[in-house]
Design a protein around this motif. Structure first.
Motif, PDB file in Angstrom:
ATOM      1  N   THR A 123       6.130   3.599  -3.514  1.00 21.88           N
ATOM      2  CA  THR A 123       7.347   3.639  -4.333  1.00 21.88           C
ATOM      3  C   THR A 123       8.525   4.181  -3.530  1.00 21.88           C
ATOM      4  OG1 THR A 123       6.053   3.960  -6.350  1.00 21.88           O
ATOM      5  CG2 THR A 123       8.378   4.553  -6.434  1.00 21.88           C
ATOM      6  N   GLY A 124       9.638   3.472  -3.587  1.00 23.24           N
ATOM      7  CA  GLY A 124      10.846   3.885  -2.882  1.00 23.24           C
ATOM      8  C   GLY A 124      10.925   3.425  -1.448  1.00 23.24           C
ATOM      9  N   ARG A 125       9.865   2.841  -0.939  1.00 23.33           N
ATOM     10  CA  ARG A 125       9.860   2.361   0.445  1.00 23.33           C
ATOM     11  C   ARG A 125      10.312   0.903   0.503  1.00 23.33           C
ATOM     12  NH1 ARG A 125       6.838   5.759   3.952  1.00 23.33           N
ATOM     13  NH2 ARG A 125       5.917   7.516   2.805  1.00 23.33           N
ATOM     14  N   THR A 126      10.786   0.500   1.666  1.00 25.87           N
ATOM     15  CA  THR A 126      11.299  -0.853   1.857  1.00 25.87           C
ATOM     16  C   THR A 126      10.294  -1.708   2.604  1.00 25.87           C
ATOM     17  OG1 THR A 126      13.584  -0.055   1.899  1.00 25.87           O
ATOM     18  CG2 THR A 126      13.175  -2.222   2.858  1.00 25.87           C
ATOM     19  N   VAL A 127      10.092  -2.905   2.125  1.00 31.31           N
ATOM     20  CA  VAL A 127       9.195  -3.841   2.813  1.00 31.31           C
ATOM     21  C   VAL A 127       9.869  -4.265   4.117  1.00 31.31           C
ATOM     22  CG1 VAL A 127       7.935  -6.023   2.667  1.00 31.31           C
ATOM     23  CG2 VAL A 127       8.317  -4.657   0.591  1.00 31.31           C
ATOM     24  N   GLY A 128       9.255  -3.877   5.229  1.00 30.96           N
ATOM     25  CA  GLY A 128       9.864  -4.157   6.528  1.00 30.96           C
ATOM     26  C   GLY A 128       9.257  -5.351   7.236  1.00 30.96           C
ATOM     27  N   ARG A 129       7.945  -5.394   7.268  1.00 32.09           N
ATOM     28  CA  ARG A 129       7.249  -6.490   7.944  1.00 32.09           C
ATOM     29  C   ARG A 129       6.080  -6.946   7.091  1.00 32.09           C
ATOM     30  NH1 ARG A 129       5.463  -4.311  13.621  1.00 32.09           N
ATOM     31  NH2 ARG A 129       4.990  -2.496  12.298  1.00 32.09           N
ATOM     32  N   VAL A 130       5.773  -8.232   7.178  1.00 31.33           N
ATOM     33  CA  VAL A 130       4.604  -8.782   6.502  1.00 31.33           C
ATOM     34  C   VAL A 130       3.798  -9.540   7.545  1.00 31.33           C
ATOM     35  CG1 VAL A 130       3.735 -10.231   4.647  1.00 31.33           C
ATOM     36  CG2 VAL A 130       5.900  -9.011   4.346  1.00 31.33           C
ATOM     37  N   GLY A 131       2.545  -9.189   7.654  1.00 27.94           N
ATOM     38  CA  GLY A 131       1.697  -9.827   8.651  1.00 27.94           C
ATOM     39  C   GLY A 131       0.331 -10.161   8.098  1.00 27.94           C
ATOM     40  N   ARG A 132      -0.547 -10.567   8.999  1.00 31.76           N
ATOM     41  CA  ARG A 132      -1.895 -10.977   8.638  1.00 31.76           C
ATOM     42  C   ARG A 132      -2.834 -10.654   9.773  1.00 31.76           C
ATOM     43  NH1 ARG A 132      -5.188 -14.238  10.557  1.00 31.76           N
ATOM     44  NH2 ARG A 132      -3.630 -15.042  11.996  1.00 31.76           N
ATOM     45  N   VAL A 133      -4.048 -10.234   9.419  1.00 32.56           N
ATOM     46  CA  VAL A 133      -5.139 -10.141  10.388  1.00 32.56           C
ATOM     47  C   VAL A 133      -6.380 -10.668   9.690  1.00 32.56           C
ATOM     48  CG1 VAL A 133      -5.595  -7.717   9.759  1.00 32.56           C
ATOM     49  CG2 VAL A 133      -6.481  -8.643  11.913  1.00 32.56           C
ATOM     50  N   GLY A 134      -7.015 -11.685  10.278  1.00 27.29           N
ATOM     51  CA  GLY A 134      -8.117 -12.335   9.598  1.00 27.29           C
ATOM     52  C   GLY A 134      -7.657 -12.868   8.250  1.00 27.29           C
ATOM     53  N   LYS A 135      -8.371 -12.508   7.196  1.00 27.55           N
ATOM     54  CA  LYS A 135      -8.010 -12.915   5.838  1.00 27.55           C
ATOM     55  C   LYS A 135      -7.256 -11.808   5.098  1.00 27.55           C
ATOM     56  CE  LYS A 135     -12.307 -15.604   5.422  1.00 27.55           C
ATOM     57  NZ  LYS A 135     -13.529 -15.782   4.622  1.00 27.55           N
ATOM     58  N   TYR A 136      -6.788 -10.815   5.818  1.00 31.35           N
ATOM     59  CA  TYR A 136      -6.110  -9.672   5.205  1.00 31.35           C
ATOM     60  C   TYR A 136      -4.596  -9.818   5.315  1.00 31.35           C
ATOM     61  CZ  TYR A 136     -10.667  -7.402   5.132  1.00 31.35           C
ATOM     62  OH  TYR A 136     -11.987  -7.103   4.894  1.00 31.35           O
ATOM     63  N   LEU A 137      -3.909  -9.585   4.213  1.00 32.07           N
ATOM     64  CA  LEU A 137      -2.452  -9.610   4.150  1.00 32.07           C
ATOM     65  C   LEU A 137      -1.958  -8.180   4.307  1.00 32.07           C
ATOM     66  CD1 LEU A 137       0.032 -11.460   3.458  1.00 32.07           C
ATOM     67  CD2 LEU A 137      -0.353 -10.821   1.062  1.00 32.07           C
ATOM     68  N   LEU A 138      -0.953  -7.977   5.160  1.00 30.03           N
ATOM     69  CA  LEU A 138      -0.462  -6.633   5.468  1.00 30.03           C
ATOM     70  C   LEU A 138       1.038  -6.553   5.212  1.00 30.03           C
ATOM     71  CD1 LEU A 138      -2.272  -6.124   8.906  1.00 30.03           C
ATOM     72  CD2 LEU A 138      -3.114  -5.454   6.645  1.00 30.03           C
ATOM     73  N   LEU A 139       1.441  -5.628   4.329  1.00 30.87           N
ATOM     74  CA  LEU A 139       2.858  -5.369   4.065  1.00 30.87           C
ATOM     75  C   LEU A 139       3.185  -3.972   4.570  1.00 30.87           C
ATOM     76  CD1 LEU A 139       1.828  -7.369   1.649  1.00 30.87           C
ATOM     77  CD2 LEU A 139       4.019  -6.795   0.623  1.00 30.87           C
ATOM     78  N   ASP A 140       4.001  -3.886   5.613  1.00 34.48           N
ATOM     79  CA  ASP A 140       4.397  -2.602   6.181  1.00 34.48           C
ATOM     80  C   ASP A 140       5.650  -2.118   5.453  1.00 34.48           C
ATOM     81  OD1 ASP A 140       5.234  -0.434   7.680  1.00 34.48           O
ATOM     82  OD2 ASP A 140       4.688  -1.341   9.583  1.00 34.48           O
ATOM     83  N   CYS A 141       5.512  -1.024   4.728  1.00 36.11           N
ATOM     84  CA  CYS A 141       6.601  -0.493   3.905  1.00 36.11           C
ATOM     85  C   CYS A 141       6.986   0.880   4.438  1.00 36.11           C
ATOM     86  CB  CYS A 141       6.173  -0.411   2.449  1.00 36.11           C
ATOM     87  SG  CYS A 141       5.540  -1.969   1.782  1.00 36.11           S
ATOM     88  N   ASP A 142       7.889   0.907   5.419  1.00 32.43           N
ATOM     89  CA  ASP A 142       8.339   2.166   6.026  1.00 32.43           C
ATOM     90  C   ASP A 142       7.171   3.030   6.470  1.00 32.43           C
ATOM     91  OD1 ASP A 142      10.998   1.512   5.667  1.00 32.43           O
ATOM     92  OD2 ASP A 142      11.176   2.577   3.764  1.00 32.43           O
TER      93      ASP A 142
END
Length: 282
Positions: free
Chosen positions: A45-64
């Motif tokens: 909460t309150g963080r900004t979505v900076g990058r969205v990536g993938r490894v294998g079948k996993y979705l990764l949202l880097d939020c600060d």
């Protein structure tokens, strides 16, 4: 089950729609979906979505610095909305597992159909903090030919279908795209890995994945499943003609899954024994 191409397409969709957005809050509708506790899921909460990536079948949202890692499992999906309901999501028996509200009013739901719930999310500072991610083999989209050859050599007599779908050996490929790769490579799913031409199979693997990603990236998230099916030659096409030779696509069934293949293209015309029927006949 969403595999590498679909997860990459979802990542691309979120890069276009969510990056730069601030997270207003995260509603958990199914407590079992959250597999981590430190940091808590509320730390997003309150963080900004900076990058969205993938490894294998996993979705990764880097939020600060706090990463939301998502594994959609067999029946999970991501549903985007330009205007998510403002009311808090209530725990229940429906498909909704988790809802991410963005400050703009948009957001997305993570849903899972059926009664067998295996979708999982983590809030972590490093993807390697997720044991399942740490245990993954090399990513199928980026593995080099010599590394792929070493993987097959180490697998020895294991069936090539098993090698392609074991995430600890090679990450990203599941039941559907392994069927497609083996059909394109004209290989039996039961062929031993050590006897396969690694260079030729690597080239086919790369081509199939590149084509699939190219076909799906840019599609609306809601249309990805249907678009995936349109691009398949043998998987989930039991009883239909093979688009290459016209022979009937056959199936081998197990307890909770099945695989499809073309006898003329892959097994020299031999019909493989159906594991489910073989057990009944014993």
């Amino acid at each position: 089950m969403p595999e590498l191409p679909e997860v990459e397409a979802l990542a691309h969709f979120l890069r276009e729609h969510a990056v730069g957005e601030q997270i207003g809050r995260v509603d958990v509708a199914a407590l079992s979906v959250v597999k981590s506790f430190d940091p808590p899921i509320s730390a997003l909460t309150g963080r900004t979505v900076g990058r969205v990536g993938r490894v294998g079948k996993y979705l990764l949202l880097d939020c600060d610095g706090v990463i939301l890692a998502v594994h959609l499992a067999r029946a999970g999906w991501l549903r985007w909305s330009d205007a998510v309901p403002a009311a808090p999501a209530r725990p229940g028996r429906g498909p909704l597992a988790l809802r991410v509200h963005l400050e703009s009013g948009a957001g997305f739901d993570l849903t899972e159909a059926g009664t067998r719930k295996s979708m999982a999310v983590w809030a972590v500072e490093d993807p390697q903090d997720v044991p399942r991610i740490a245990a993954l083999g090399p990513d199928a989209a980026t593995i080099e030919p010599d590394e792929f050859a070493a993987v097959l050599a180490e697998a020895g007599g294991k069936q090539i279908k098993t090698v392609l779908t074991d995430q600890r050996i090679l990450a990203g490929i599941g039941n559907a795209y392994s069927d497609e790769i083996l059909h394109r490579a004209r290989l039996s799913p039961f062929a031993p890995a050590s006897g396969v031409d690694a260079g030729a199979l690597h080239a086919v693997l790369r081509t199939v994945l590149v084509e699939a990603v190219g076909h799906l990236v840019g599609q609306d998230a809601a249309r990805l499943k249907a678009q995936k099916r349109l691009g398949l030659a043998v998987h989930a096409r039991t009883g239909l003609p093979c688009p290459v030779c016209g022979d009937t696509v056959r199936e081998v069934s197990y307890r909770d899954r099945s695989m499809q293949y073309c006898p003329s293209c892959q097994t020299g015309g031999k019909i493989l024994a159906d594991r489910r029927m073989s057990k009944l006949l014993k």
